[in-house]
Design an enzyme around this catalytic site. Structure first.
Site, short mmCIF file in Angstrom:
data_model
loop_
_atom_site.label_atom_id
_atom_site.label_comp_id
_atom_site.label_asym_id
_atom_site.label_seq_id
_atom_site.Cartn_x
_atom_site.Cartn_y
_atom_site.Cartn_z
N ASN A 11 11.88 17.37 59.66
CA ASN A 11 13.23 17.96 59.78
C ASN A 11 14.35 16.79 59.50
O ASN A 11 14.56 16.23 60.43
CB ASN A 11 13.09 18.44 61.05
CG ASN A 11 14.79 19.20 61.19
OD1 ASN A 11 15.45 19.37 60.28
ND2 ASN A 11 14.88 19.62 62.43
N TRP A 12 14.92 16.94 58.46
CA TRP A 12 15.99 15.70 58.22
C TRP A 12 17.35 15.98 58.88
O TRP A 12 17.97 15.17 58.92
CB TRP A 12 16.23 15.77 56.66
CG TRP A 12 15.07 15.09 55.86
CD1 TRP A 12 13.83 14.82 56.38
CD2 TRP A 12 15.04 15.13 54.38
NE1 TRP A 12 13.11 14.43 55.28
CE2 TRP A 12 13.56 14.70 53.85
CE3 TRP A 12 15.87 15.37 53.46
CZ2 TRP A 12 13.31 14.34 52.85
CZ3 TRP A 12 15.57 15.20 51.86
CH2 TRP A 12 14.02 14.64 51.71
N LYS A 13 17.29 17.37 59.53
CA LYS A 13 18.62 17.57 60.16
C LYS A 13 19.91 17.35 59.16
O LYS A 13 19.76 17.41 58.07
CB LYS A 13 18.61 17.02 61.34
CG LYS A 13 17.71 16.99 62.20
CD LYS A 13 17.62 16.63 63.64
CE LYS A 13 16.24 16.94 64.24
NZ LYS A 13 16.36 16.86 65.84
N HIS A 95 15.63 26.46 66.16
CA HIS A 95 15.33 25.19 66.69
C HIS A 95 16.43 24.85 67.86
O HIS A 95 17.64 25.51 67.90
CB HIS A 95 16.04 24.36 65.41
CG HIS A 95 15.70 22.65 65.76
ND1 HIS A 95 16.50 21.96 66.57
CD2 HIS A 95 14.56 21.89 65.33
CE1 HIS A 95 16.02 20.72 66.56
NE2 HIS A 95 15.12 20.61 65.94
N GLU A 97 18.52 22.71 68.57
CA GLU A 97 19.93 22.56 68.24
C GLU A 97 20.85 23.60 67.80
O GLU A 97 21.99 23.68 67.89
CB GLU A 97 19.67 21.18 67.10
CG GLU A 97 19.48 20.08 67.59
CD GLU A 97 18.91 18.96 66.99
OE1 GLU A 97 18.94 19.09 65.41
OE2 GLU A 97 18.05 17.75 67.29
N GLU A 167 8.70 22.51 70.96
CA GLU A 167 9.62 21.28 71.15
C GLU A 167 10.27 21.21 72.44
O GLU A 167 11.40 21.80 72.55
CB GLU A 167 10.52 21.31 69.75
CG GLU A 167 9.89 21.55 68.49
CD GLU A 167 10.93 20.83 67.55
OE1 GLU A 167 10.77 19.73 66.84
OE2 GLU A 167 11.99 21.37 67.42
N GLY A 173 14.91 13.61 70.02
CA GLY A 173 15.86 12.71 69.67
C GLY A 173 15.88 11.73 70.74
O GLY A 173 17.02 10.90 70.71
N SER A 212 10.33 13.59 69.43
CA SER A 212 10.26 12.20 69.42
C SER A 212 8.59 11.73 68.79
O SER A 212 8.08 10.72 69.23
CB SER A 212 10.39 11.42 70.85
OG SER A 212 11.71 11.85 71.25
N GLY A 233 11.53 14.78 63.42
CA GLY A 233 13.01 14.63 63.12
C GLY A 233 13.16 13.24 62.70
O GLY A 233 12.97 12.88 61.35
N GLY A 234 13.84 12.37 63.55
CA GLY A 234 14.21 11.05 63.33
C GLY A 234 13.19 10.42 62.26
O GLY A 234 13.88 9.87 61.32
#
Ligand code: PGA
Length: 256
Positions: A11-13, A95, A97, A167, A173, A212, A233-234
């Site tokens: 997930n590149w956000k 998600h 976010e 999640e 994150g 994470s 993610g990151g």
């Protein structure tokens, strides 16, 4: 024994530029993903760039969001049929976010899952508790509430066709990955809940973990029972980390 492959989703956000996305896609195109299903979720403006760049290989492209309606007067939104039209196969729904920043409720997420399935795409339903909910001992209740809303809206047959990503919000994150036993406990809870509520078909619903995940903890996470993959993610923005996670999944898949 022939075991199903792990799924590694990136997930590149809201990150990237035409140039950085091109560099990442180029690098992704040359990694070995055999024995592992890899999906990337670029920002929507880069979806077509990703579909085009990855069209000759096995890596699939998904969308980070879709509108609950299939078309119409919804300025600034993108529908699930549009995402199907440009070559997406999966769509993230719920998600944290989006739940927290865009105020998406369980009911909105449920309608979105239905829209995604109407467009013949697969939703990856994200569920997970916030830190205060875990500390109050309510993690299971929060997660089952998020699942229940979707089940009530789409029904058991459709529920067995989605993917679910657990999640924990406090692990997203933050570098504070959930402990293996916390992951195992929640994944078995979700599996049992699904079977009880949606029937035996739910034994095959793929459950991913997200929060994470990195190259150092991926193998330990993927080894946990009922964990069929990871939503990253990151670490998915860094090709060295992302390919190491894919390699961990491939090795475990081969070792099973
Ligand atoms: P993270 O994000 O790996 O950066 O924690 C996971 C996610 O939000 O899906």
């Amino acid at each position: 024994m022939n075991q199903p492959n792990f799924i590694i989703a990136g997930n590149w956000k809201m990150n990237g530029s035409t140039q950085s996305v091109a560099t990442l896609l180029d690098a992704l195109g040359s990694i070995d993903t055999r024995g592992c299903e890899v999906i990337v979720f670029p920002p929507s403006v880069y979806i077509q760039q990703a579909v085009l760049a990855l069209s000759d290989g096995p890596i699939l492209v998904g969308a980070q969001n879709a509108h609950a309606k299939l078309s119409g007067a919804h300025t600034g939104e993108i529908s699930a049929p549009m995402l199907a039209d440009v070559g997406c196969t999966y769509v993230l729904a719920g998600h944290s976010e989006r739940r927290l920043e865009a105020g998406e409720t369980n009911s909105a997420v449920s309608i979105k899952c239905a829209a995604v399935q109407t467009a013949e795409l697969t939703p990856i339903l994200c569920v997970g508790e916030q830190l205060h909910e875990r500390e109050a001992g309510n993690a299971g209740q929060v997660v089952s509430g998020q699942l229940q809303a979707v089940l009530d809206f789409i029904g058991p047959v459709a529920m067995c066709k989605i993917l679910i990503a657990y999640e924990p919000v406090w692990a997203i994150g933050t570098g504070a990955v959930a402990k293996p036993e916390e992951i195992a406990t929640m994944h078995s809870f979700v599996r049992q809940w699904l079977i009880d509520q949606a029937g035996k078909g739910a034994a095959y619903v793929k459950l991913l973990y997200g929060g994470s995940v990195n190259k150092d903890n991926a193998a330990l996470i993927l080894e946990q029972e009922h964990v069929a993959g990871a939503l990253v993610g990151g670490a998915s923005l860094d090709i060295e980390s992302f390919s190491a996670i894919i390699n961990a999944a491939r090795e475990l898949g081969n070792a099973l």
